[in-house]
Design an enzyme around this catalytic site. Structure first.
Site, PDB file in Angstrom:
ATOM      1  N   GLU A 160       7.709   2.366   8.666  1.00 19.33           N
ATOM      2  CA  GLU A 160       8.434   2.232   9.947  1.00 19.33           C
ATOM      3  C   GLU A 160       9.435   3.365  10.210  1.00 19.33           C
ATOM      4  O   GLU A 160      10.609   3.125  10.483  1.00 19.33           O
ATOM      5  CB  GLU A 160       9.124   0.869  10.014  1.00 19.33           C
ATOM      6  CG  GLU A 160       8.124  -0.277   9.907  1.00 19.33           C
ATOM      7  CD  GLU A 160       8.763  -1.660   9.845  1.00 19.33           C
ATOM      8  OE1 GLU A 160       9.983  -1.774  10.004  1.00 19.33           O
ATOM      9  OE2 GLU A 160       8.020  -2.639   9.620  1.00 19.33           O
ATOM     10  N   GLU A 275      -0.782  -5.884   7.976  1.00 17.76           N
ATOM     11  CA  GLU A 275       0.134  -7.041   8.056  1.00 17.76           C
ATOM     12  C   GLU A 275      -0.310  -7.981   9.179  1.00 17.76           C
ATOM     13  O   GLU A 275       0.501  -8.459   9.972  1.00 17.76           O
ATOM     14  CB  GLU A 275       1.578  -6.559   8.271  1.00 17.76           C
ATOM     15  CG  GLU A 275       2.039  -5.587   7.203  1.00 17.76           C
ATOM     16  CD  GLU A 275       3.525  -5.236   7.236  1.00 17.76           C
ATOM     17  OE1 GLU A 275       4.292  -5.936   7.922  1.00 17.76           O
ATOM     18  OE2 GLU A 275       3.904  -4.266   6.557  1.00 17.76           O
TER      19      GLU A 275
END
Ligand code: G3I
Length: 362
Positions: A160, A275
């Site tokens: 991220e 995810e």
């Protein structure tokens, strides 16, 4: 890339291991459908799930379900810097070691998550970075990768790092790492990890690339720019993880998403969906939500599995009993198995999407 024959052998072997002593007496229930890992392996795909050690340790039926369905696991928290080294030099390695041992006995591989993430920097390291004492950055990567060398198949090296809303031209997030080390910290992290374990595969992992929105347009552009820069600089990166935390009602921009996947593949990178789960804030009942979630997963996988560089489907947990989102969305249907470990419509959607997918060459 793992060959199809290898994946099928691994899937078959791990299926057998569901009856080794560590797992005996832990039937996940009467479900007799084929395990997702077996269905995936026929297409040269690898299926896995995020897990937490406390779930596997405390719930033997869930551990059996994970061993039955998965050829790989992603520890959800244990390898993060904040969990692994809460005080400088004081390593909480027992949960990591237990997970690695469990995985070894169950015949599944481990994708460790994550070395460098702005949301999991221990306080002592935040203070050090803010004070310009940057040696902790190298030590973190070198230390963790060396400690588990040869036992971790893939590392999420950086997680991220993109946030166009932070206003930089390159779309990078203004994180403590970026402030302390500049944008080169991403490439550096990969070089350090590669030196510590040249056999481990290395991944960049992020979210927010699938929808029709100006924000996701910017995120797609920033990702491509970052990956192009890394490849141009010969950074040792093997693949990317696209998280796939979906919202049930968001509109997937199939054209833009497909184009992005193709462009990432053209850079020579493997792509993992890392995810996968679904959130649903609507007022509908739980049955309707289960259908909406399954439909969204089907739409999403139909796009991603068309791209041959996509090699893995990893869900963020297998059962709603352990979904990260259940507190926030209590009537939701985020994962493929229900709280009693029975397959839901989402499991069917995953099966059908895989069955439609082209076979990856092995
Ligand atoms: O381990 C402690 C436990 O000892 C304590 O009793 C308990 C009390 O709250 O906390 C436990 O730690 C929690 C940990 O999850 C394990 O459950 C942390 O407080 C909590 O912050 C942590 O949350 C994780 C979160 O990332 C932040 O690290 C979630 O498990 C994890 O699912 C979530 O995962 C992130 C990915 O890493 C990156 N992508 C988004 C995804 C969802 O937010």
């Amino acid at each position: 890339m793992l060959s199809r024959r290898y994946l099928m052998a691994q899937a078959a072997g791990a299926a057998g291991l569901a009856t080794v002593p560590i797992l005996t007496g832990c039937s996940p229930g009467p479900d007799t459908s084929e395990p997702l890992k077996v269905i995936a392996a026929r297409k040269g795909l690898s299926f896995g799930s995020q897990v937490l050690w406390r779930e596997l340790q405390g719930d033997s039926a869930y551990a059996a379900l994970v061993a039955r369905e998965c050829v790989q696991i992603t520890p959800g928290n244990e390898f993060k810097w904040g969990a692994y080294e809460p005080s400088e030099g004081d390593f909480v390695s027992e949960p990591c070691e237990s997970l690695l041992q469990w995985a070894n006995q169950a015949g599944v591989s481990v994708r460790a998550h994550t070395l460098i993430w702005y949301r999991s920097i221990p306080k002592w390291a935040q203070r050090a970075l803010a004070a310009g004492e940057n040696t902790c950055f190298t030590a973190r990567i070198q230390g963790a990768v060396s400690a588990f060398r040869g036992r971790v198949a893939w590392w999420d090296v950086v997680n991220e790092a993109i946030e166009p809303a932070d206003g930089r031209d390159d779309g990078l997030r203004r994180s403590p790492f970026l402030e302390a080390l500049g944008p080169g910290y991403i490439a550096d992290a990969f070089f350090i990890a590669n030196a510590a374990d040249p056999e481990a595969k290395l991944c960049y992992n992020d979210y927010g690339f699938e929808y029709a929105s100006p924000d996701h347009d910017r995120r797609r552009a920033a990702l491509l720019r970052l990956l192009t820069d890394l490849k141009t600089a010969d950074v040792p990166i093997d693949g990317i993880g696209i998280q796939g935390h979906l919202f049930a009602d968001a509109v997937i921009d199939t054209k833009a998403f497909r184009t992005l996947l193709r462009e990432v593949a053209a850079l020579g990178l493997k792509i993992k969906i890392t995810e996968l789960d679904v959130r649903d804030a609507s007022a509908g009942d739980s049955k309707a939500k289960a259908r909406r979630a399954a439909d969204q997963v089907r739409r999403y996988l139909d796009v991603v599995l068309e791209e041959m560089a996509v090699t893995d489907i990893i869900t963020w947990g297998l059962s709603d009993r352990y979904s990260y989102w259940m507190d926030e969305y209590p009537d939701g249907s985020p994962l493929p198995f229900d709280t009693a470990f029975q397959p839901k419509l989402m499991q069917r959607a995953i099966v059908e999407a895989i069955e439609k997918a082209p076979i990856r060459a092995g």
